[in-house]
Design an enzyme around this catalytic site. Sequence first.
Site, PDB file in Angstrom:
ATOM      1  N   LYS A  46       0.845  -1.199   0.000  1.00 12.84           N
ATOM      2  CA  LYS A  46       0.000   0.000   0.000  1.00 12.84           C
ATOM      3  C   LYS A  46       0.881   1.250   0.000  1.00 12.84           C
ATOM      4  CE  LYS A  46      -3.759  -2.554   1.994  1.00 12.84           C
ATOM      5  NZ  LYS A  46      -4.410  -3.105   3.177  1.00 12.84           N
TER       6      LYS A  46
ATOM      7  N   GLN B  69      -4.893  -1.881   9.351  1.00 13.01           N
ATOM      8  CA  GLN B  69      -4.712  -3.205   8.739  1.00 13.01           C
ATOM      9  C   GLN B  69      -5.309  -4.298   9.637  1.00 13.01           C
ATOM     10  OE1 GLN B  69      -3.315  -3.798   5.563  1.00 13.01           O
ATOM     11  NE2 GLN B  69      -4.161  -5.818   5.971  1.00 13.01           N
TER      12      GLN B  69
ATOM     13  N   ASP C 159     -11.310   2.077   3.451  1.00 16.15           N
ATOM     14  CA  ASP C 159     -11.533   0.628   3.298  1.00 16.15           C
ATOM     15  C   ASP C 159     -13.010   0.324   3.042  1.00 16.15           C
ATOM     16  OD1 ASP C 159      -9.478  -1.186   3.220  1.00 16.15           O
ATOM     17  OD2 ASP C 159      -9.180  -1.237   5.398  1.00 16.15           O
TER      18      ASP C 159
END
Length: 286
Positions: free
Chosen positions: A54, A98, A121
Amino acid sequence: MDAVLIDGKAISAQIKDELKEKTQKLKAETQTEITLAVVLVGEDPASQVYVRNKRKACEYIGYRSLAFELPADTTQDCLLNLVKDLNGRDDVDGILVQMPLPSQIDEKKVINAISPAKDVDGFHPMSVGALCIGEPGFVSCTPAGVIQLLKRSGVEIAGKECVIVGRSNIVGKPMAMLMLRENATVTVAHSKTRDLKEVCRRADILIAAIGRHRMITADYVKEGAVVIDVGINRIPETGKLCGDVDFDDVLPHVSAITPVPGGVGPMTIAMLMNNCYEAFIMRRKN
Ligand code: NDP
């Protein structure tokens, strides 16, 4: 009939290049940078790889990425305080924590703590709700990536029978909502579905998000169907990466198919990058 191989690597590269160009323009116009904050708790090797990828994608496109690497014994309150701080920072556009998180931390509480305006997300209940009622909001990256793969490969969705196998909150359910938004007729199958083969054989577009290596064989697939394989699994005997679809078995029967690796996988980061761009634009509009 020769099947079209839907190339997720090429399509994700195209999306990242488009974003890079838009970002350069934006930087020149606004003198500001799009910023993604990535939070990693603990030292899970797979998570470390995801976070690194990322960060690399941010670098490529020209975003600023802030890394917060916390020890595995971080308390829930400590993480929630960090999220609160990032929510309040004007120089942060997107926040990504995460997953999975260590067991002392309630993932739901963390997801719910992220400001919906920075929820790149797309996991916050407000984002999920917005998707369900057709309001603007962030969409979970993997299913959003599948839509891009289909559209950019010229697969028509409207009016098609779409069967999605899997109903998780991050893939199956948002996938169903997105296909509905694109006017497909959607069936969601799962582990309790009766006669799964017959249900799958109805599909013009079959999307597998199961997590079982090579479960979808030719007898699940209608002649000429488009097959999208979201699964990322390892073959137990060899440890090699494979999808939920038995690619070689299915290939002679499909009109288009995604490989694993190189299909849906690369799209997830590309769509995350797209969500960061959208987050920047939306926050400045509001
Ligand atoms: P989950 O384990 O959360 O969900 C799996 C779903 O598959 C469940 O709804 C389950 O049904 C269903 N299922 C399991 N076994 C069967 C079966 N035998 N028959 C029918 N349905 C079944 O997984 P995720 O949605 O998180 O992930 C699915 C796959 O996609 C995994 O391989 C994962 O690694 C991959 N993935 C890939 C991403 C990418 O970037 N390409 C991103 C995210 C995931 P039930 O609800 O009844 O239990």
